[in-house]
Design an enzyme around this catalytic site. Structure first.
Site, mmCIF file in Angstrom:
data_model
loop_
_atom_site.group_PDB
_atom_site.id
_atom_site.type_symbol
_atom_site.label_atom_id
_atom_site.label_comp_id
_atom_site.label_asym_id
_atom_site.label_seq_id
_atom_site.Cartn_x
_atom_site.Cartn_y
_atom_site.Cartn_z
ATOM 1 N N ALA A 163 0.773 -1.089 0.106
ATOM 2 C CA ALA A 163 0.041 0.020 -0.004
ATOM 3 C C ALA A 163 0.885 1.151 -0.003
ATOM 4 O O ALA A 163 2.036 1.407 0.458
ATOM 5 C CB ALA A 163 -0.889 -0.001 1.220
ATOM 6 N N LYS A 164 0.323 2.219 -0.441
ATOM 7 C CA LYS A 164 1.169 3.663 -0.366
ATOM 8 C C LYS A 164 0.474 4.390 0.396
ATOM 9 O O LYS A 164 -0.611 5.173 0.377
ATOM 10 C CB LYS A 164 0.870 4.260 -2.024
ATOM 11 C CG LYS A 164 1.609 3.649 -3.101
ATOM 12 C CD LYS A 164 1.757 4.717 -4.126
ATOM 13 C CE LYS A 164 2.627 5.903 -4.261
ATOM 14 N NZ LYS A 164 4.170 5.963 -4.294
ATOM 15 N N LEU A 165 1.118 4.261 1.794
ATOM 16 C CA LEU A 165 0.606 5.108 2.862
ATOM 17 C C LEU A 165 1.940 5.916 3.331
ATOM 18 O O LEU A 165 2.892 5.523 3.170
ATOM 19 C CB LEU A 165 0.532 4.180 4.081
ATOM 20 C CG LEU A 165 -0.424 2.608 3.906
ATOM 21 C CD1 LEU A 165 -0.349 1.853 4.897
ATOM 22 C CD2 LEU A 165 -1.672 3.203 3.245
#
Ligand code: PMP
Length: 310
Positions: A163-165
């Site tokens: 995920a791009k967090l």
């Protein structure tokens, strides 16, 4: 003047409204700002050789955006179609022929402690700006100098590596700074076992004996450019092996290159002071890079389904 300053971008899309750049703000106590829980994406729109503007693999980027939200149990009521339409509206309103697009999902609901209910509704913004070559024109032309970072990719048991967090990216920021402070352009992070993972914001490939090697998807962000390059390479008849890569293999590679939305396809000429191959852009990297740019400019009809006209 910074790259993403007001001069480059007139408006930002915020939950359905186009807001003037300087008014696109959130509360300083927002949950995502305090605890690193913003979800984001990065995609590019290119001017095709017909003079139209097209988003490259927008559906896949918005799918990953939704998946990143799902990884944090954020609720969103925007469909892929809603997000695509809004992005087209944003690019037109900013009058861009080519740009980088930054969707962000975040919680700005007044929750002040750590506790956050599942399915909390996320706000969504879409920003865009002009962004040239991430590693500069010289880096694109002659290849870049990188070093192995002392920072590693996090363990998969406690991080959402797919995920791009925003919180995940602190390690990337520190690794990039460590590299640039030492006179390099970028860092390569190892995984917790010591195998090569990826750059601070890029996936990595090596070429050895005409075969492409790239790390498997466990510890890396499975990049959309990585997927595009793997498809192009397969269509060219190249063999690709997704397997663990050691630091030693990097030094002995014929070619090494990064892929990513920001970096596009960029050759690596030096790692930890070791010259890679002949110290320039290798022939397979060059061929993949040239083909990639033809694809994004709509010059290869076979891949036209990857482009969404604005
Ligand atoms: N790895 C990381 C950590 C990244 O931030 C990115 C950029 N999104 C990539 C790889 C490349 O992904 P993509 O090709 O989808 O941009």
């Amino acid at each position: 003047m910074t790259q993403n300053s007001k001069a480059d971008s007139k408006v930002i899309w915020m939950d359905g409204k186009l807001v003037p750049f300087e008014q696109a703000t959130i509360h300083v106590l927002s949950h995502s700002f305090q605890y690193g829980g913003a979800v984001f994406e990065g995609m590019r729109a290119y001017e095709t050789s017909k003079g139209e503007t097209a988003i490259f693999r927008g559906a896949e980027h918005f799918q990953r955006f939704q998946d990143s939200m799902k990884s944090l149990s954020y609720a969103t009521h925007y469909s892929l179609m809603d997000l695509t339409k809004a992005t087209c509206e944003l690019i037109k309103a900013n009058d861009f022929k080519e740009c980088y697009i930054r969707p962000v999902g975040y919680i700005d609901d007044g929750t002040r402690g750590l506790k956050l209910a599942s399915n909390s509704k996320a706000n969504v913004t879409l920003a865009s700006w002009k962004w040239g070559k991430y590693m500069g024109d010289d880096g694109q032309k002659s290849g870049i100098k990188v070093r192995i970072s002392s920072y590693r990719r996090p363990d998969i048991s406690s991080a959402m590596t797919w995920a791009k967090l925003s919180g995940n990216y602190l390690t990337s920021v520190l690794a990039r700074r460590e590299a640039t402070d030492c006179g390099c352009d970028e860092a390569i992070l190892l995984d917790p076992h010591g195998f090569v993972a990826e750059g601070s914001g890029e996936n990595l490939f090596i070429v050895k004996g005409g075969v492409l090697f790239t790390p498997p998807t466990g510890y890396i962000l499975p990049g959309i450019t990585r997927d595009s390059v793997m498809t192009l390479a397969t269509d060219m008849g190249l063999k690709i092996r997704e397997e663990n890569i050691t630091r030693n293999q990097l030094y002995l590679a014929d070619e090494v290159f990064f892929t990513g939305t920001a970096v596009e396809v960029t050759g690596i000429r030096e790692i930890d002071g070791h010259k890679i191959g002949d110290g320039g852009i290798g022939p397979i990297t060059k061929k993949l890079c040239d083909t990639f740019f033809k694809v994004v400019r709509g010059e290869l009809p076979k891949y036209s389904s990857w482009l969404t006209k604005v």
